[in-house]
Design an enzyme around this catalytic site. Structure first.
Site, short mmCIF file in Angstrom:
data_model
loop_
_atom_site.label_atom_id
_atom_site.label_comp_id
_atom_site.label_asym_id
_atom_site.label_seq_id
_atom_site.Cartn_x
_atom_site.Cartn_y
_atom_site.Cartn_z
CB ALA A 237 -32.70 12.54 -32.35
CB ALA A 238 -34.29 18.39 -31.84
N GLY A 239 -31.24 17.73 -31.75
CA GLY A 239 -29.85 18.21 -31.82
C GLY A 239 -29.03 17.41 -32.82
CG ASP A 240 -28.00 13.39 -32.21
OD1 ASP A 240 -27.00 14.04 -31.86
OD2 ASP A 240 -28.47 12.45 -31.54
P1 ATP Z 1 -31.85 16.55 -28.23
O1 ATP Z 1 -31.01 16.27 -27.01
O2 ATP Z 1 -33.33 16.42 -28.00
O3 ATP Z 1 -31.37 15.88 -29.46
P2 ATP Z 1 -30.58 19.09 -28.12
O4 ATP Z 1 -30.81 19.52 -26.70
O5 ATP Z 1 -29.25 18.58 -28.50
O6 ATP Z 1 -31.71 18.10 -28.55
P3 ATP Z 1 -31.93 21.50 -28.97
O7 ATP Z 1 -31.18 22.74 -28.65
O8 ATP Z 1 -33.07 21.14 -28.08
O9 ATP Z 1 -30.87 20.31 -29.11
O10 ATP Z 1 -32.51 21.58 -30.46
C1 ATP Z 1 -31.67 21.63 -31.60
C2 ATP Z 1 -32.34 22.47 -32.66
O11 ATP Z 1 -33.58 21.86 -33.01
C3 ATP Z 1 -32.71 23.88 -32.23
O12 ATP Z 1 -31.61 24.77 -32.41
C4 ATP Z 1 -33.88 24.19 -33.16
O13 ATP Z 1 -33.39 24.62 -34.44
C5 ATP Z 1 -34.55 22.83 -33.33
N1 ATP Z 1 -35.68 22.69 -32.38
C6 ATP Z 1 -35.65 22.12 -31.16
N2 ATP Z 1 -36.87 22.20 -30.57
C7 ATP Z 1 -37.68 22.82 -31.44
C8 ATP Z 1 -39.06 23.21 -31.45
N3 ATP Z 1 -39.85 22.98 -30.38
N4 ATP Z 1 -39.54 23.84 -32.54
C9 ATP Z 1 -38.76 24.08 -33.63
N5 ATP Z 1 -37.45 23.74 -33.69
C10 ATP Z 1 -36.92 23.13 -32.63
#
Ligand code: ATP
Length: 293
Positions: A237-240
């Site tokens: 949920a980093a993206g969310d």
């Molecule tokens: P998820 O599917 O896990 O919710 P996502 O694939 O939609 O994630 P990501 O591009 O992986 O989204 O991450 C979204 C944002 O989170 C990135 O642009 C960054 O700002 C932050 N982020 C992700 N991973 C890291 C990390 N290892 N360290 C610091 N920031 C991170």
């Protein structure tokens, strides 16, 4: 005010050394039920980041429905317009094996019964400063919500499926991760994908995990925001978290650079903690991190 028209799922998470093969029965180590779904996650992220948030969607009349409602309400999300439909709530059946690899089965349940804004939904969307959408509801429902006039439409195009023209016409800002951006445009290089996305929508952010995020707008602005360097323990949920916080900053009038920084800080805090909604930071934590950068 931000409205989120999206999915709410109960995540049923089993932790096991190795995922079972077809026909095999294994004993798992641990089991957790965690409220999730991209819609509910983005709503909770935006509420924690400081916005008034209304969640529009549906849960079932099973035991999970009240739990999902309570999780949203506890985070401060307005749930008066959350509907209860006959049948099961959405569930995500997740097997996490040692080393972190996941296999996931999402059964949409009540999310699949959402047909579009009903009742007061359109009025709530119309008076919102931003509408957050994802693609875990039926496409027709997403399109109908996006067509409600009067609000900025921010779409996370996940899961990645082709986007109909009638949806793209309504989107102000698209926020794919790099895999979704590649799937939508056929371009593997995220910078090329960003340019192609700007043929489709006025503004786009492509998130690049630990490599940060790219922003582009049809007015010619191009930005790159490095991720905040942290030790990630769980990027679920980093993206969310990023999308929810980005919407908050924009509705507060932040310029694109400031909004990217705010969203990156929120996401960096979330990856340092386990879980989805459990990991999303509160406003004072985001502000404190930004002050120290
Ligand atoms: P998820 O599917 O896990 O919710 P996502 O694939 O939609 O994630 P990501 O591009 O992986 O989204 O991450 C979204 C944002 O989170 C990135 O642009 C960054 O700002 C932050 N982020 C992700 N991973 C890291 C990390 N290892 N360290 C610091 N920031 C991170």
């Amino acid at each position: 005010m931000i409205s989120v028209f999206g999915s709410a799922n109960m995540d049923l998470v089993a932790y096991v050394a190795q995922a079972p093969k077809p026909g095999e029965t294994l004993t798992g180590r641990e089991f957790r039920t965690i409220p999730g779904g991209k819609g509910a996650n983005q709503a909770i992220a935006a509420a924690r980041a400081g916005a008034d948030v209304a969640f529009l969607g549906a849960v079932g009349d099973d035991a999970f429905g009240p739990v999902l409602r309570a999780a949203l309400a506890e985070a401060g999300v307005e749930v008066a317009a959350l509907r209860v439909v006959p049948g099961p709530s959405g569930v995500a059946h997740i097997v996490v094996q040692d080393g972190g690899d996941n296999s996931i089965i999402v059964v949409p349940g009540a999310n699949g019964a959402v047909t579009g804004p009903v009742g007061r939904d359109a009025e709530i969307i119309g008076r919102s400063d931003a509408l957050l959408l994802q693609l875990e509801l039926p496409m027709d429902a997403v399109v109908a919500a996006a067509q409600v006039p009067g609000t900025e439409v921010i779409l996370t195009p996940a899961p990645a499926v082709p986007l109909p023209a009638e949806l793209l016409e309504t989107v102000d800002l698209l926020v794919p991760n790099e895999h979704e951006a590649a799937a939508l445009t056929g371009r593997d290089d995220p910078r090329d994908a960003l340019e192609a996305l700007l043929d489709l929508v006025p503004e786009a952010v492509v998130t690049l995990g630990a490599r940060g995020a790219l922003y582009g707008s049809r007015d010619g602005t191009r930005l790159r925001e490095a991720a905040v360097p942290v030790r990630a323990v769980d990027t679920t949920a980093a993206g969310d978290t990023f999308a929810g916080a980005l919407a908050v900053a924009r509705t507060e009038g932040a310029d694109p650079a400031r909004a990217l920084r705010f969203a990156s800080a929120a996401a960096a805090l979330s990856v340092q903690r386990e879980g989805a909604s459990t990991s999303m930071p509160h406003r004072h934590e985001i502000d404190r991190l930004l002050e120290g950068l």
